[in-house]
Design a protein around this motif. Structure first.
Motif: not given
Length: 353
Positions: A218-227, A244-261
Motif C-alpha cells: 500500500i505504501e508503494a502504491l501511495n508513494e507512486s503518485n500514479k493513478t 488500520g491501513l490507509k490509501f492515498n487519494n491517488n488510489i481509486k478503490l472499486i468493488d470486484p468486477v466481472g470478467y468483461l470489465d
C-alpha cells in the motif's frame, strides 16, 4: 460420455467458459460449483456475462480453513459422483476445489483430467502449490499450457497422459475481448482515459494476512503518485480495515468486477501490478508490463520473455518497477494458438472410452 466438471473460483469460471461450450457440443456435462467463491461479484456475475451453463449443483461451501473447505467439498462431491456416475471428472487450476474434485474422483476410481497441469512455483508452503502437485499425481489426463509445465511433470516422473494443448485462458481472452469492447462501460464510469492508470489486484493470503507485506504494498502504491485502480478483494478489504491501513487519494478503490470489465481495465491500463497468477497471464496476452508482488511465479515464461518482473513485497522494488519497468520489444508465442479447448476435447474423445 458423461463428464463432470468441478469449479469454485473466478479463474476456473473463466476457463470453464472456454471449455464447457466445446465439450457440450458432443457430450453430457454435469457442472458442479463448490461455492468456494460465493460473493456475487466473484461468482454469479461470471456465469451470467460469460454465458457459462448454470451449475447442476451448487455446494455453497463458502469460506473456512483449508481443511474445513476441502473436507466439506469431499463429503458433498462424493454424494454427487455416486449419483451421477461420470466417465471423467474435469478439474482446473490449483484451488481447494481442484484438489477436492480430483481426490474424490480418484478414491472412487473415476479418471481425472487436470486442465492447467504442471505449473510449479517451487514454494511448497503455498496451498496452491500443494494442490497442484497432489492433483497432478492422481490425474490420468494432464493438459499442460506450456513446455515448461510439461518439463516440470517429466522431472517429477509424470510422463504418461501429458499433453501440451496451450492455455485455455488464452482461448477465453480471444473469445471475450471483442465482447468486452462492445459491452463494458467501466472506463467511462470511472472517468478514465486510455493508459493513464495502473491496474492493481491484491488477494493472496501470503500478502493480505501479513501486515508488513500488505503495508509495504500500500505504501508503494501511495508513494507512486500514479493513478491506481484497485478492485478490492473482500479478504483484502477485511485486512486493510483490521490493520488500520490507509490509501492515498491517488488510489481509486472499486468493488470486484466481472470478467468483461476486468479485461477492459487490463486492455486500457498503463501497467498491471498484481499477485494473481491469472492476471499475470492476462497482462501478457494484453501486452501490458506486469509487476508481480510475489517471491516467485509459476508463470516463469512471462518473466523470461521480459514482460513480467518479480518484486516480492519490497516497497522500493515495487515503487521502482511502477516508475521504471519497461518490457522487451517482442513476445514469444508460449501459450499456444488459442485452440486449447478444441484440443482438450479431441484428446478426451481419443483416450476416454
Amino acid at each position: 460420455m458423461k463428464i463432470l466438471t468441478v469449479v469454485g473460483a473466478r479463474p476456473q469460471f473463466i476457463k470453464a467458459a472456454a471449455v464447457s461450450n466445446i465439450i457440450r457440443k458432443e457430450h453430457n456435462e454435469i457442472l458442479v460449483h463448490t461455492g468456494q467463491h460465493y460473493d456475487e461479484n466473484m461468482s454469479k456475475v461470471f456465469f451470467e456475462e460469460l454465458k457459462i451453463p448454470k451449475p447442476d449443483y451448487n455446494l455453497e461451501i463458502g469460506s473456512g480453513s483449508h481443511g474445513e473447505q476441502t473436507g466439506k467439498m469431499l463429503i458433498e462431491l462424493e454424494k454427487i459422483y455416486l449419483k451421477e456416475k461420470p466417465d471423467l471428472v474435469l478439474v482446473y487450476g490449483d484451488t481447494n476445489s481442484t484438489l477436492a474434485g480430483a481426490l474424490c474422483a480418484s478414491k472412487l476410481l473415476i479418471p481425472v483430467a487436470h486442465v492447467e497441469a504442471g505449473l510449479r512455483s517451487f514454494n511448497s508452503n503455498m496451498p496452491e502449490e500443494q494442490n497442484r502437485v497432489l492433483t497432478d499425481h492422481i490425474s490420468k489426463l494432464l493438459f499442460v499450457p506450456t513446455q515448461a509445465a510439461k518439463k516440470n511433470l517429466h522431472n517429477e516422473g509424470v510422463q504418461s497422459g501429458v499433453y501440451n494443448v496451450g492455455d485455455v485462458m488464452f482461448d477465453a481472452v480471444l473469445n471475450f475481448k471483442k465482447l468486452a469492447e462492445q459491452k463494458s462501460n467501466i472506463i467511462n464510469l470511472l472517468n478514465m482515459e486510455d493508459k493513464e492508470y495502473i491496474l492493481t489486484t491484491i488477494h493472496r493470503a501470503e500478502n493480505t494476512n501479513d501486515i508488513n507485506r500488505l503495508k509495504n504494498i500500500i505504501e508503494a502504491l501511495n508513494e507512486s503518485n500514479k493513478t491506481v485502480i484497485l478492485p478490492l478483494h473482500p479478504r483484502t478489504k477485511k485486512y486493510v480495515d483490521s490493520y488500520g491501513l490507509k490509501f492515498n487519494n491517488n488510489i481509486k478503490l472499486i468493488d470486484p468486477v466481472g470478467y468483461l470489465d476486468m479485461i477492459t481495465l487490463e486492455m486500457n491500463s498503463q501497467k498491471i501490478v498484481t499477485d494473481s497468477g491469472g492476471v499475470q497471464k492476462e497482462a501478457f496476452f494484453m501486452k501490458k508490463p506486469c509487476i508481480t508482488m510475489r517471491d516467485e511465479t509459476e508463470w516463469v515464461e512471462t518473466v523470461e520473455n521480459g514482460w513480467n518482473v518479480i518484486v516480492g513485497t519490497d516497497k522500493n522494488k515495487i515503487l521502482d518497477a511502477i516508475l521504471n519497468f519497461k518490457t522487451s520489444e517482442d513476445q514469444q508465442n508460449i501459450f499456444g494458438d488459442g485452440k486449447a479447448s478444441c484440443k482438450i476435447l479431441d484428446i478426451i474423445n481419443c483416450i476416454v472410452k
